[in-house]
Design an enzyme around this catalytic site. Structure first.
Site, PDB file in Angstrom:
ATOM      1  CG  HIS A  69      -0.242   0.175   2.515  1.00 58.46           C
ATOM      2  ND1 HIS A  69       0.552  -0.810   3.067  1.00 58.46           N
ATOM      3  CD2 HIS A  69      -0.164   1.220   3.366  1.00 58.46           C
ATOM      4  CE1 HIS A  69       1.058  -0.372   4.194  1.00 58.46           C
ATOM      5  NE2 HIS A  69       0.642   0.859   4.398  1.00 58.46           N
ATOM      6  CE  LYS A  74      14.354   0.091   5.469  1.00 54.07           C
ATOM      7  NZ  LYS A  74      15.143  -1.149   5.510  1.00 54.07           N
ATOM      8  CE  LYS A  98       8.194  -3.583  13.867  1.00 52.52           C
ATOM      9  NZ  LYS A  98       9.402  -4.395  13.947  1.00 52.52           N
ATOM     10  CG  ASP A 103       2.274   8.746  10.730  1.00 53.63           C
ATOM     11  OD1 ASP A 103       1.454   7.996  10.173  1.00 53.63           O
ATOM     12  OD2 ASP A 103       1.968   9.587  11.593  1.00 53.63           O
ATOM     13  CE  LYS A 110      12.517  -9.047  10.014  1.00 55.99           C
ATOM     14  NZ  LYS A 110      12.500  -7.833  10.857  1.00 55.99           N
ATOM     15  CB  SER A 367      15.608   2.007   8.163  1.00 55.60           C
ATOM     16  OG  SER A 367      16.502   1.076   8.700  1.00 55.60           O
TER      17      SER A 367
HETATM   18  P1  NAD Z   1      20.902  -9.824  17.654  1.00 59.85           P
HETATM   19  O1  NAD Z   1      21.189 -11.067  16.908  1.00 59.85           O
HETATM   20  O2  NAD Z   1      21.870  -8.709  17.610  1.00 59.85           O
HETATM   21  O3  NAD Z   1      20.631 -10.143  19.205  1.00 59.85           O
HETATM   22  C1  NAD Z   1      19.791 -11.150  19.683  1.00 59.85           C
HETATM   23  C2  NAD Z   1      20.409 -11.630  20.990  1.00 59.85           C
HETATM   24  O4  NAD Z   1      19.500 -12.522  21.634  1.00 59.85           O
HETATM   25  C3  NAD Z   1      21.725 -12.374  20.769  1.00 59.85           C
HETATM   26  O5  NAD Z   1      22.701 -11.862  21.640  1.00 59.85           O
HETATM   27  C4  NAD Z   1      21.358 -13.820  21.072  1.00 59.85           C
HETATM   28  O6  NAD Z   1      22.439 -14.574  21.598  1.00 59.85           O
HETATM   29  C5  NAD Z   1      20.253 -13.626  22.100  1.00 59.85           C
HETATM   30  N1  NAD Z   1      19.383 -14.801  22.212  1.00 59.85           N
HETATM   31  C6  NAD Z   1      18.978 -15.644  21.241  1.00 59.85           C
HETATM   32  N2  NAD Z   1      18.186 -16.603  21.752  1.00 59.85           N
HETATM   33  C7  NAD Z   1      18.102 -16.364  23.072  1.00 59.85           C
HETATM   34  C8  NAD Z   1      17.427 -16.996  24.144  1.00 59.85           C
HETATM   35  N3  NAD Z   1      16.678 -18.086  23.947  1.00 59.85           N
HETATM   36  N4  NAD Z   1      17.555 -16.462  25.383  1.00 59.85           N
HETATM   37  C9  NAD Z   1      18.292 -15.358  25.587  1.00 59.85           C
HETATM   38  N5  NAD Z   1      18.959 -14.720  24.610  1.00 59.85           N
HETATM   39  C10 NAD Z   1      18.852 -15.200  23.369  1.00 59.85           C
HETATM   40  O7  NAD Z   1      19.452  -9.357  17.150  1.00 59.85           O
HETATM   41  P2  NAD Z   1      18.799  -7.927  17.354  1.00 59.85           P
HETATM   42  O8  NAD Z   1      18.982  -7.164  16.104  1.00 59.85           O
HETATM   43  O9  NAD Z   1      19.198  -7.360  18.661  1.00 59.85           O
HETATM   44  O10 NAD Z   1      17.239  -8.340  17.405  1.00 59.85           O
HETATM   45  C11 NAD Z   1      16.605  -8.767  18.597  1.00 59.85           C
HETATM   46  C12 NAD Z   1      15.102  -8.692  18.419  1.00 59.85           C
HETATM   47  O11 NAD Z   1      14.731  -7.352  18.088  1.00 59.85           O
HETATM   48  C13 NAD Z   1      14.523  -9.558  17.288  1.00 59.85           C
HETATM   49  O12 NAD Z   1      13.233  -9.991  17.628  1.00 59.85           O
HETATM   50  C14 NAD Z   1      14.455  -8.593  16.122  1.00 59.85           C
HETATM   51  O13 NAD Z   1      13.510  -8.975  15.138  1.00 59.85           O
HETATM   52  C15 NAD Z   1      14.017  -7.334  16.854  1.00 59.85           C
HETATM   53  N6  NAD Z   1      14.298  -6.091  16.126  1.00 59.85           N
HETATM   54  C16 NAD Z   1      15.558  -5.776  15.731  1.00 59.85           C
HETATM   55  C17 NAD Z   1      15.768  -4.584  15.048  1.00 59.85           C
HETATM   56  C18 NAD Z   1      17.148  -4.127  14.624  1.00 59.85           C
HETATM   57  O14 NAD Z   1      17.264  -2.994  14.135  1.00 59.85           O
HETATM   58  N7  NAD Z   1      18.173  -4.903  14.791  1.00 59.85           N
HETATM   59  C19 NAD Z   1      14.688  -3.746  14.761  1.00 59.85           C
HETATM   60  C20 NAD Z   1      13.413  -4.095  15.196  1.00 59.85           C
HETATM   61  C21 NAD Z   1      13.231  -5.275  15.885  1.00 59.85           C
END
Ligand code: NAD
Length: 476
Positions: A69, A74, A98, A103, A110, A367
């Site tokens: 839409h 992204k 999100k 906005d 993904k 971003s």
């Molecule tokens: P990342 O890989 O940098 O960090 C994830 C961390 O969680 C790692 O250190 C990993 O070892 C740990 N982990 C994995 N399984 C685990 C468990 N069972 N128990 C405890 N720790 C565990 O990833 P990230 O970028 O920090 O993303 C984390 C979450 O945030 C995800 O759900 C991701 O989709 C969300 N997210 C990330 C971003 C971004 O910009 N990176 C943006 C929006 C949402």
């Protein structure tokens, strides 16, 4: 005999249930709701990567486009052995909602590759990333006006630089090529503050939630974050920066951090920078001298605290463990950390939930700034910094003239300073998170006060996406 309650942990079904719960508060045609909810297209592919003359492996990759839409679509890129089509579709849907909430004019997408990057060398990961990108280029699942990947679990600036370079190799001379992916290193067309943006957004979102005395009274909490206790699951990009900013700038005590291999606790608060240095050297947070190590990762749920921040993966808080949770606010930094049944149980117990689709939107917000920067081919602040400094200089001189004395040098430097890119990024991000929270809170109170805040967040998202579809009409 105790009955075992079976929960549907399919992430895509979970997001659909969250959507349906909010949709019942809206008067939107069922067909339009179905159109919004559905994932528009998913590209699944297998690709070989050669590591040496007689060694190659086959990898599975996905890129889902949930809703066009707004374009481009992204969303992040996940490298993990747990990646599945359902997970990628669910995460793409969350991206749509999100972006609408903050906005950001993008649809949701993904992507991911199923493999564990910890088991591969940097050179091998580069080959996988480049071949994955080449497959996306072939089917037009990447491009500045079509689909713009970013980082997620298992990827970061390094992978984004490889993706951008691969795209540029296939599309030589494309003047907007850098905008094909965000989360790049600043020296490769990235933007200051993107690396820490999701954690920053988590900080701003929680800070705003702690501004409303009436809401907090119901939770037996006082306004402000100073001295509040925080527990975080996941010390990766998002968890680390959220912990760092909340403890260094807002005075919270991070009393527990959980990783996949252990839980660290210190009732006086963990030193986040020292812990990060320790992890860099040791490869794990285990045995950090400033804390007690418990080798059982599940004990993270037993620590009483004011704010619990899951920042690892989806489906972490389920019917099985939600009774153990002893927080007042559950601030979802990860995508989909709480199942709908666990959420209902926590909500009934009076625990406030700050939902993922709002709280972790800082990443996509910055971003969006990066994408805009790449298309304008100019660093933010470059045109106005000096002009603002000259104006501020004149103002400071006038004030000194009026009060008849000089302003102390340190204060003067602060008053005169023009904005750097990082100042503009953080200010834009803070404004975004604060206004999105206020809108969500207002909808929560006016439309669905008996529900958790997630329903309010979904109501806002569905309304905005529905409006876009209605205005676009149906082709032909
Ligand atoms: P990342 O890989 O940098 O960090 C994830 C961390 O969680 C790692 O250190 C990993 O070892 C740990 N982990 C994995 N399984 C685990 C468990 N069972 N128990 C405890 N720790 C565990 O990833 P990230 O970028 O920090 O993303 C984390 C979450 O945030 C995800 O759900 C991701 O989709 C969300 N997210 C990330 C971003 C971004 O910009 N990176 C943006 C929006 C949402």
């Amino acid at each position: 005999m105790a009955t075992v309650v079976k929960e549907d942990l399919n992430f895509n079904n979970i997001v659909s249930r969250q959507f349906d719960r909010a949709a019942q508060y809206l008067k939107i045609h069922q067909a339009l709701l179905s159109q919004i909810k559905a994932c528009n297209n998913v590209y699944y592919f297998q690709f070989p990567v050669r590591f040496s003359d007689d060694h190659y492996e086959i990898f599975e990759g996905w890129r889902a486009e949930h809703s066009q839409h707004k374009k481009p679509v992204k969303g992040g890129t996940r490298f993990s052995e747990l990646v599945s089509q359902d997970e990628i579709m669910a995460l793409a849907a969350l991206m749509t909602y999100k972006c609408a909430i903050v906005d950001v004019p993008f649809g949701g997408s993904k992507g991911g590759v199923r493999f564990n990057p910890k088991k591969y060398t940097a050179g091998q990961i580069e080959r996988i990333t480049r071949r994955f990108t080449a497959e996306l280029i072939r089917k037009e699942y990447i491009g500045p006006g079509e689909n713009v990947p970013g980082p997620d679990v298992g990827t970061g600036e390094r992978e984004m630089a490889w993706m951008a370079d691969t795209y540029d190799t296939f599309k030589p001379g494309g003047i907007d090529n850098l905008a094909c992916v965000t989360g790049k290193p600043v020296s490769q067309g990235g933007i200051a503050g993107r690396r820490e943006a999701t954690g920053r957004g988590v900080q701003y979102g929680i800070r705003e939630a702690f501004q409303y005395p009436d809401d907090l009274r119901a939770l037996s909490l006082t306004p402000g974050l100073e001295g509040k206790t925080v527990v975080i699951q996941g010390f990766g990009n998002v968890g680390y920066y959220a912990a760092k900013f909340l403890s260094e700038e807002d005075g919270v005590k991070v009393i527990g951090i959980g990783e996949w291999d252990c839980v660290l606790t210190n009732p006086d608060g963990l030193d986040i920078e020292k812990l990060n240095d320790w992890r860099k050297v040791k490869g794990s947070i285990k045995d950090f001298p400033g804390a007690q190590t418990n080798p059982n990762p599940a004990t993270i749920w037993d620590i009483p605290c004011d704010i619990l921040i899951p920042a690892a993966l989806e489906n972490q808080i389920t019917l099985e463990n939600c009774d153990r949770i002893k927080c007042k606010v559950l601030a979802e930094a990860a995508n989909g950390p709480t199942t709908p049944d666990a959420e209902q149980a926590l909500h009934k117990r009076g625990i406030k939930i700050i939902p993922d689709i709002f709280l972790n939107a800082g990443g996509v917000t910055v971003s969006y700034f990066e994408w805009g920067k790449n298309l304008s081919h100019m660093r933010f602040g470059r045109l106005q910094k000096h002009l603002e400094e000259m104006k501020n200089q004149t103002l400071v001189r006038a004030i000194e003239g009026l009060i008849g004395k000089e302003i102390p040098l340190e204060q003067k430097k602060f008053l005169v300073r023009g904005p750097e890119e990082i100042d503009l990024v953080n200010s834009g991000l803070e404004e975004t998170m604060v206004s999105a929270y206020q809108e969500m809170r207002q909808i929560h109170l006016s439309k669905a006060p008996k529900e958790s805040m997630r329903t309010a967040a979904f109501i806002i998202a569905i309304q905005k996406v529905a409006q876009a579809y209605e205005q676009l009409g149906i082709f032909p």
